[in-house]
Design a protein around this motif. Structure first.
Motif, PDB file in Angstrom:
ATOM      1  N   GLU A  52     102.121  34.905  40.880  1.00  0.00           N
ATOM      2  CA  GLU A  52     102.517  33.902  41.884  1.00  0.00           C
ATOM      3  C   GLU A  52     102.842  32.526  41.287  1.00  0.00           C
ATOM      4  N   PRO A  53     102.045  31.997  40.373  1.00  0.00           N
ATOM      5  CA  PRO A  53     102.395  30.672  39.822  1.00  0.00           C
ATOM      6  C   PRO A  53     103.725  30.652  39.060  1.00  0.00           C
ATOM      7  N   TYR A  54     104.216  31.813  38.667  1.00  0.00           N
ATOM      8  CA  TYR A  54     105.441  31.904  37.874  1.00  0.00           C
ATOM      9  C   TYR A  54     106.614  32.456  38.682  1.00  0.00           C
ATOM     10  N   ARG A  55     106.396  32.639  39.984  1.00  0.00           N
ATOM     11  CA  ARG A  55     107.449  33.184  40.852  1.00  0.00           C
ATOM     12  C   ARG A  55     108.637  32.237  40.868  1.00  0.00           C
ATOM     13  N   VAL A  65     110.263  38.112  41.886  1.00  0.00           N
ATOM     14  CA  VAL A  65     110.901  37.831  40.608  1.00  0.00           C
ATOM     15  C   VAL A  65     110.149  36.648  40.016  1.00  0.00           C
ATOM     16  N   ALA A  66     109.683  36.816  38.773  1.00  0.00           N
ATOM     17  CA  ALA A  66     108.875  35.776  38.136  1.00  0.00           C
ATOM     18  C   ALA A  66     109.203  35.689  36.656  1.00  0.00           C
ATOM     19  N   ALA A  67     108.889  34.543  36.072  1.00  0.00           N
ATOM     20  CA  ALA A  67     109.086  34.310  34.638  1.00  0.00           C
ATOM     21  C   ALA A  67     107.743  33.884  34.037  1.00  0.00           C
ATOM     22  N   PRO A  68     106.851  34.852  33.820  1.00  0.00           N
ATOM     23  CA  PRO A  68     105.531  34.519  33.286  1.00  0.00           C
ATOM     24  C   PRO A  68     105.578  34.240  31.785  1.00  0.00           C
ATOM     25  N   PRO A  69     104.567  33.558  31.269  1.00  0.00           N
ATOM     26  CA  PRO A  69     104.509  33.366  29.815  1.00  0.00           C
ATOM     27  C   PRO A  69     104.256  34.699  29.115  1.00  0.00           C
ATOM     28  N   LEU A  70     104.687  34.790  27.874  1.00  0.00           N
ATOM     29  CA  LEU A  70     104.532  36.034  27.117  1.00  0.00           C
ATOM     30  C   LEU A  70     103.071  36.477  26.997  1.00  0.00           C
ATOM     31  N   GLU A  71     102.154  35.519  26.923  1.00  0.00           N
ATOM     32  CA  GLU A  71     100.737  35.861  26.788  1.00  0.00           C
ATOM     33  C   GLU A  71     100.258  36.707  27.965  1.00  0.00           C
ATOM     34  N   LEU A  72     100.712  36.376  29.153  1.00  0.00           N
ATOM     35  CA  LEU A  72     100.325  37.124  30.341  1.00  0.00           C
ATOM     36  C   LEU A  72     100.928  38.531  30.308  1.00  0.00           C
ATOM     37  N   ALA A  73     102.176  38.640  29.906  1.00  0.00           N
ATOM     38  CA  ALA A  73     102.840  39.942  29.832  1.00  0.00           C
ATOM     39  C   ALA A  73     102.205  40.833  28.767  1.00  0.00           C
ATOM     40  N   ARG A  74     101.742  40.235  27.672  1.00  0.00           N
ATOM     41  CA  ARG A  74     101.076  41.025  26.623  1.00  0.00           C
ATOM     42  C   ARG A  74      99.873  41.772  27.186  1.00  0.00           C
ATOM     43  N   GLN A  75      99.169  41.155  28.104  1.00  0.00           N
ATOM     44  CA  GLN A  75      97.992  41.793  28.706  1.00  0.00           C
ATOM     45  C   GLN A  75      98.389  43.057  29.458  1.00  0.00           C
TER      46      GLN A  75
END
Length: 114
Positions: A52-55, A65-75
């Motif tokens: 939600e914060p990256y929506r 549709v969101a653009a999260p930081p890579l660190e979050l996606a790594r998880q």
């Protein structure tokens, strides 16, 4: 069209490109953009809350549709999403399926016949 992970990328294509452009203008060299189903058997509420914060937009059928930081996606991926020279990574989630692709910036240009 079956609204699977691949389809989540196609139905939100314009919104994904817009989110990636916004990230690139913010200085992110190789953005990651995700498109996830929120309907039916979409992703868990915990993931939606984390995104939600990256929506950047609500897409087709209230998908996210969101653009999260890579660190979050790594998880989620248990690996680093691929970096793309001259482009960005996209991730689609729907119905328990995941697809990760590399999109080039020039793919946005449509075919002259359509």
């Amino acid at each position: 069209m079956s609204l699977d992970a691949q389809a989540m990328l196609e139905v939100n294509r314009q919104l994904i490109f817009a989110a990636a452009k916004q990230q690139r203008q913010s200085g992110v060299e190789s953005p990651l953009v995700v498109s996830v189903a929120t309907f039916g058997r979409g992703v868990k509420q915990e993931m939606l809350q984390a995104l939600e914060p990256y929506r950047t937009a609500f897409g087709h059928n209230q998908s996210l549709v969101a653009a999260p930081p890579l660190e979050l996606a790594r998880q989620w991926l248990k690996q680093t999403p691929p970096g793309v020279e001259e482009g960005f990574a996209v991730l689609g989630y729907a119905f328990g399926k995941t697809v990760v692709q590399q999109w080039r910036w020039d793919e946005e240009v449509g075919d002259a016949f359509f």
